[in-house]
Design an enzyme around this catalytic site. Structure first.
Site, PDB file in Angstrom:
ATOM      1  N   TRP A 105       0.714  -0.903   0.168  1.00  0.00           N
ATOM      2  CA  TRP A 105       0.225   0.423  -0.375  1.00  0.00           C
ATOM      3  C   TRP A 105       1.009   0.982   0.160  1.00  0.00           C
ATOM      4  O   TRP A 105       2.079   1.458   0.727  1.00  0.00           O
ATOM      5  CB  TRP A 105      -0.857   0.106   0.873  1.00  0.00           C
ATOM      6  CG  TRP A 105      -1.877   1.426   1.242  1.00  0.00           C
ATOM      7  CD1 TRP A 105      -2.412   1.990   0.515  1.00  0.00           C
ATOM      8  CD2 TRP A 105      -1.487   2.499   2.150  1.00  0.00           C
ATOM      9  NE1 TRP A 105      -3.652   3.394   0.934  1.00  0.00           N
ATOM     10  CE2 TRP A 105      -2.397   3.723   2.312  1.00  0.00           C
ATOM     11  CE3 TRP A 105      -0.121   2.468   2.824  1.00  0.00           C
ATOM     12  CZ2 TRP A 105      -2.571   4.532   2.284  1.00  0.00           C
ATOM     13  CZ3 TRP A 105      -0.253   3.671   3.790  1.00  0.00           C
ATOM     14  CH2 TRP A 105      -0.819   4.369   4.076  1.00  0.00           C
ATOM     15  N   ASP A 130     -16.173  12.641  -2.149  1.00  0.00           N
ATOM     16  CA  ASP A 130     -15.382  11.610  -1.672  1.00  0.00           C
ATOM     17  C   ASP A 130     -16.638  10.981  -0.725  1.00  0.00           C
ATOM     18  O   ASP A 130     -17.349  11.247  -0.420  1.00  0.00           O
ATOM     19  CB  ASP A 130     -14.146  11.630  -1.809  1.00  0.00           C
ATOM     20  CG  ASP A 130     -13.126   9.684  -1.403  1.00  0.00           C
ATOM     21  OD1 ASP A 130     -13.659   9.347  -0.977  1.00  0.00           O
ATOM     22  OD2 ASP A 130     -12.576  10.015  -2.763  1.00  0.00           O
ATOM     23  N   ASP A 131     -15.521  10.319   0.211  1.00  0.00           N
ATOM     24  CA  ASP A 131     -16.805   9.810   1.633  1.00  0.00           C
ATOM     25  C   ASP A 131     -16.825  10.216   2.340  1.00  0.00           C
ATOM     26  O   ASP A 131     -16.632  11.263   2.354  1.00  0.00           O
ATOM     27  CB  ASP A 131     -15.078   8.312   2.177  1.00  0.00           C
ATOM     28  CG  ASP A 131     -15.926   7.406   2.390  1.00  0.00           C
ATOM     29  OD1 ASP A 131     -17.424   7.595   3.095  1.00  0.00           O
ATOM     30  OD2 ASP A 131     -15.221   6.384   3.554  1.00  0.00           O
ATOM     31  N   LYS A 172     -16.289   6.801  -8.545  1.00  0.00           N
ATOM     32  CA  LYS A 172     -15.024   6.242  -7.999  1.00  0.00           C
ATOM     33  C   LYS A 172     -15.518   4.680  -7.116  1.00  0.00           C
ATOM     34  O   LYS A 172     -16.325   4.757  -6.103  1.00  0.00           O
ATOM     35  CB  LYS A 172     -14.243   7.186  -7.600  1.00  0.00           C
ATOM     36  CG  LYS A 172     -13.168   6.674  -6.873  1.00  0.00           C
ATOM     37  CD  LYS A 172     -12.070   7.714  -6.156  1.00  0.00           C
ATOM     38  CE  LYS A 172     -10.981   7.293  -5.475  1.00  0.00           C
ATOM     39  NZ  LYS A 172     -10.054   8.130  -5.317  1.00  0.00           N
ATOM     40  N   TRP A 173     -15.808   3.834  -7.538  1.00  0.00           N
ATOM     41  CA  TRP A 173     -15.483   2.088  -6.974  1.00  0.00           C
ATOM     42  C   TRP A 173     -14.463   1.285  -6.580  1.00  0.00           C
ATOM     43  O   TRP A 173     -13.701   1.867  -6.878  1.00  0.00           O
ATOM     44  CB  TRP A 173     -15.956   1.189  -8.092  1.00  0.00           C
ATOM     45  CG  TRP A 173     -16.713   0.281  -7.435  1.00  0.00           C
ATOM     46  CD1 TRP A 173     -15.989  -1.223  -6.988  1.00  0.00           C
ATOM     47  CD2 TRP A 173     -18.374  -0.744  -8.317  1.00  0.00           C
ATOM     48  NE1 TRP A 173     -16.681  -2.177  -6.431  1.00  0.00           N
ATOM     49  CE2 TRP A 173     -18.429  -1.303  -7.747  1.00  0.00           C
ATOM     50  CE3 TRP A 173     -19.010   0.235  -9.083  1.00  0.00           C
ATOM     51  CZ2 TRP A 173     -19.097  -2.358  -7.460  1.00  0.00           C
ATOM     52  CZ3 TRP A 173     -20.284  -0.350  -8.975  1.00  0.00           C
ATOM     53  CH2 TRP A 173     -20.151  -1.719  -8.724  1.00  0.00           C
ATOM     54  N   ASP A 174     -14.604   1.906  -4.944  1.00  0.00           N
ATOM     55  CA  ASP A 174     -13.376   1.059  -4.404  1.00  0.00           C
ATOM     56  C   ASP A 174     -13.277   0.334  -3.223  1.00  0.00           C
ATOM     57  O   ASP A 174     -14.094  -0.214  -3.454  1.00  0.00           O
ATOM     58  CB  ASP A 174     -13.305   2.384  -3.039  1.00  0.00           C
ATOM     59  CG  ASP A 174     -11.652   2.996  -2.184  1.00  0.00           C
ATOM     60  OD1 ASP A 174     -10.620   2.357  -2.612  1.00  0.00           O
ATOM     61  OD2 ASP A 174     -11.587   3.735  -1.975  1.00  0.00           O
ATOM     62  N   ASN A 213     -11.755  -1.294  -0.226  1.00  0.00           N
ATOM     63  CA  ASN A 213     -10.086  -1.038   0.958  1.00  0.00           C
ATOM     64  C   ASN A 213     -10.478  -2.740   1.652  1.00  0.00           C
ATOM     65  O   ASN A 213      -9.511  -1.748   3.364  1.00  0.00           O
ATOM     66  CB  ASN A 213     -11.056   0.283   1.582  1.00  0.00           C
ATOM     67  CG  ASN A 213     -10.965   1.052   1.395  1.00  0.00           C
ATOM     68  OD1 ASN A 213      -9.556   1.969   0.605  1.00  0.00           O
ATOM     69  ND2 ASN A 213     -11.162   2.010   0.579  1.00  0.00           N
ATOM     70  N   CYS A 216     -10.949   1.512  -7.585  1.00  0.00           N
ATOM     71  CA  CYS A 216      -9.406   1.693  -6.829  1.00  0.00           C
ATOM     72  C   CYS A 216     -10.420   0.914  -5.912  1.00  0.00           C
ATOM     73  O   CYS A 216     -11.085   0.193  -5.370  1.00  0.00           O
ATOM     74  CB  CYS A 216     -10.059   3.123  -6.331  1.00  0.00           C
ATOM     75  SG  CYS A 216      -9.753   3.930  -4.717  1.00  0.00           S
ATOM     76  N   ASP A 265      -2.282   5.470  -3.740  1.00  0.00           N
ATOM     77  CA  ASP A 265      -2.704   6.798  -2.362  1.00  0.00           C
ATOM     78  C   ASP A 265      -1.914   7.755  -2.060  1.00  0.00           C
ATOM     79  O   ASP A 265      -2.483   8.628  -1.649  1.00  0.00           O
ATOM     80  CB  ASP A 265      -3.749   6.206  -1.323  1.00  0.00           C
ATOM     81  CG  ASP A 265      -5.293   5.042  -0.955  1.00  0.00           C
ATOM     82  OD1 ASP A 265      -4.945   6.316  -2.354  1.00  0.00           O
ATOM     83  OD2 ASP A 265      -5.270   4.914  -0.252  1.00  0.00           O
TER      84      ASP A 265
END
Length: 693
Positions: A171, A336-337, A446-448, A450, A494, A516
């Site tokens: 990461w 964003d989030d 934007k498809w994340d 995590n 993402c 990131d």
């Protein structure tokens, strides 16, 4: 182009500069003949007539020569196909038929084999100088288990020694290029995490003495967004084979009932004799032509609100950021989030894809309308494959996540992974996302993703391990369905940065989030590795604040940050409310310059002039009559001049004018004066544009 021998058992696929040939023997052994410079069908048939290797005790005459080695029979190499039934394990196939299907974008060769009800079709397609290979397995008999089903096995010619290139990382440090001598045995890279992973990109290259500009290079790239494995093996006789496909272990992919089938992802390969640079340009051209959706359309300059607000989102603050972004020349504004559910931190809200009523009392439409009125597109962040235990979705459906019965449900980032292999989960996500995209004029998602898989269980399912494959297939199906229903919406892949970058997801998204890590110096190495396989057209890169509070505290000039990010799809992610008026004015000038050079960067041929190993690094893009050079000086010792750059890919008989200085150059020019006068110290950067006269 595909040529077939007179007896129908020799096949030759040819591209502009390369050929790939294979031969079926009278014993139904499918042997590899050639992969390299372009040859004729007569050449291929001459290769087929050569005698095989001599007998050696404890060795197989098939090892290192077969196109697709199966488990069973006189073979000792790693099998590409491993099948188990109730009675036995292994495959003993027989050839049935071959077929060529003509397409405008590349003819497809299909070779069909069969073994006790299992149909095995090997697919080959030449697109430019890239060979696409994949396999379809159709069960027409009793139930069977696919323990392993690789997409292809590639065979390399004999050389004195091979060197392996790979992209490794973690990461915030993805896509680091590493090269090392290949030794006897197996070198295995992959992911057992349920997604492509930050640790390796599914790509390898092999050479026996190539440079950036010359020498043979063989490359292979897998188009799969789940767990995967690529194995590079140097056999006892020094032959080299590369096998790869979905899944990391051989413990089982799928169970096929009668009438069911499985198609592997594409494993693509290329040969180039122009060094690593030419190999990269071939990969880039292939992806722009055949993989990336709408690759002929340039991606807009975006602003993303994450580093400015984190979870502290309000509608008015987003409007203020949007006004500042629009004044800078930004074309796409992304929230964003933190806009949905009870998402005031990373501990709650994932899975509840409705706007937070306190933050957006009338939904997203008023903000989206205001953003559009400012002349920008509007985008949002989502993470559909995840759920927080503190969410309405989880409280209603705790059985919808991956979990092992009687075991602790492991949380990373306070979240669990939804079992996307379940049809009810797929339908829920479709309804939520389709409703969301229909509720407001949203242009971009934007498809994340995590976190990795950990407790990949499915209680009550007779064959739970199928979720490793079916989760990815469901992801692809959902993206395909959303794109079809909302053709005006662009998608970005993402996964905590560059944790899901591969040819499979790229076929369904318009760009990818590279890392990131937005530090402009760190990004040079990340982008250098990324460019070995993927083009600038899909590589998102942001300008963020200095010092870099998100990661390392490094201070860098706005000029250095912009030129570093202009090597891909430019974005801005800093807190614009804290930028000075002078910074905002300078940023607007950089955005305007990027828009001028954008077609060259996003559609042009890339030449890596100097790697980011300290001192001066530079990349060059050539598109039509225009050339752009991005030069970045990391550090300079007193008294040492900036070294000149020899440009590539230009017409040696043409004259070129430097738009910055007015100087005229001819042929393979050396950029010297322009760089020397514009690069004056540490963390400085320059953009040089040449126009063919």
């Amino acid at each position: 182009m595909i040529d077939i021998g007179e007896d129908g058992r020799t096949w030759l696929l040819s591209g502009p500069t390369s050929s790939y040939a294979l031969r079926l023997t009278d014993l139904d052994e499918l042997l590899h003949l050639h992969w390299g410079p372009r040859i004729t069908l007569a050449d291929a048939e001459s290769l087929a007539a050569l005698p095989g290797p001599p007998y050696r005790p404890f060795e197989s005459r098939l090892d290192g020569r077969e196109e697709y080695p199966v488990e069973g029979g006189p073979r000792f190499v790693r099998p590409a196909l491993s099948v188990r039934t109730q009675e036995r394990r292994g495959t003993e196939w027989r050839f049935e038929t071959s077929f060529v299907e003509r397409h405008a974008d590349g003819d497809e060769l299909r070779l069909r084999f069969a073994d006790d009800g299992l149909g095995i079709t090997l697919h080959y397609r030449m697109r430019g100088d890239v060979v696409e290979r994949w396999v379809t397995l159709a069960n027409e008999g009793p139930v069977l288990e696919l323990l392993r089903a690789d997409s292809a096995t590639w065979t390399l010619p004999e050389r004195d020694g091979w060197r392996l290139s790979q992209l490794h990382g973690r990461w915030a440090a993805e896509s680091r290029l590493a090269r090392s001598p290949l030794t006897y045995g197996e070198k295995v890279i992959g992911s057992r995490r349920g997604h492509t992973g930050h640790q390796h990109l599914p790509w390898v290259a092999l050479d026996s003495g190539a440079s950036e500009e010359s020498g043979e290079v063989y490359g292979c790239a897998l188009g799969w967004s789940g767990s995967w494995r690529i194995c590079v093996a140097q056999l006892p006789d020094a032959r080299v084979q590369i096998s790869g496909g979905a899944g990391y272990d051989d413990s089982g992919l799928l169970r096929l009932e009668a009438g069911e089938s499985y198609t592997t992802p594409v494993f693509a390969g290329l040969w180039s004799d122009g060094g690593f640079g030419a190999a990269s340009r071939t990969w880039h051209a292939y992806q722009r032509a055949f993989v990336i959706p709408d690759a002929d359309q340039d991606r807009p300059v975006l602003f993303n609100s994450w580093e400015a607000t984190h979870f502290d989102i309000s509608e008015e603050r987003q409007r203020e950021l949007a006004r500042r972004a629009a004044a800078m020349g930004v074309e796409l504004f992304v929230v964003d989030d933190g806009w949905f559910g009870a998402r005031t931190s990373d501990r709650a809200g994932l899975g509840d894809w409705a706007p937070n009523p306190d933050r957006f009392p009338q939904g997203l439409k008023p903000l989206a309308d205001d953003v559009h009125a400012l002349g920008m597109q509007f985008g949002i962040w989502v993470e559909p494959e995840m759920v927080n235990p503190d969410s309405e979705l989880y409280r209603a459906h705790p059985d919808w996540v991956q979990f092992q019965p009687g075991r602790t449900r492991t949380e990373f980032r306070n979240q669990l992974v939804l079992n996307l292999a379940r049809p009810d989960v797929q339908e829920y996500l479709w309804e939520q996302l389709d409703g969301l995209l229909s509720s407001a004029p949203i242009d971009y998602v934007k498809w994340d993703f995590n976190r990795c898989f950990t407790d990949a269980g499915w209680p009550g399912e007779p064959y739970p391990q199928k979720l490793w494959v079916e989760h990815v297939e469901a992801l692809y199906g959902l993206l395909d369905r959303l794109r079809a229903e909302h053709p005006g919406v662009a998608f970005e892949s993402c996964s905590g940065g560059g944790g899901r970058i591969d040819l499979g997801v790229m076929a369904r998204t318009d760009q990818v989030w590279t890392s990131d890590n937005t530090d402009p110096l760190d990004r040079l190495a990340i982008q250098h590795g990324f460019s070995q396989i993927h083009p600038a057209r899909i590589m998102a890169a942001w300008v963020t604040d200095s010092p870099n509070a998100q990661l390392n505290g490094r201070i860098s000039s706005l000029r250095f940050r912009f030129v570093s990010a202009m090597a891909g799809v430019l974005g801005v992610g800093g807190d614009l409310a804290d930028w000075s008026e002078a910074d905002l004015v300078e940023a607007r000038e950089w955005v305007e310059l990027y828009k001028e050079i954008r077609p060259v960067v996003q559609r042009g041929d890339l030449y890596r002039l100097r790697p980011p190993e300290g001192g001066l690094s530079a990349v060059q893009y050539v598109h039509g009559d225009e050339t752009v050079v991005l030069a970045l000086l990391q550090a300079q010792r007193h008294g040492e001049p900036v070294a000149p750059l020899r440009l590539r890919g230009l017409d040696p008989n043409a004259a070129y004018e430097c738009r910055e200085t007015g100087e005229m150059y001819r042929g393979a020019v050396l950029l010297h004066h322009g760089l020397r006068t514009r690069l004056r110290g540490d963390f400085d950067a320059a953009v040089v544009r040449l126009l063919r006269m």
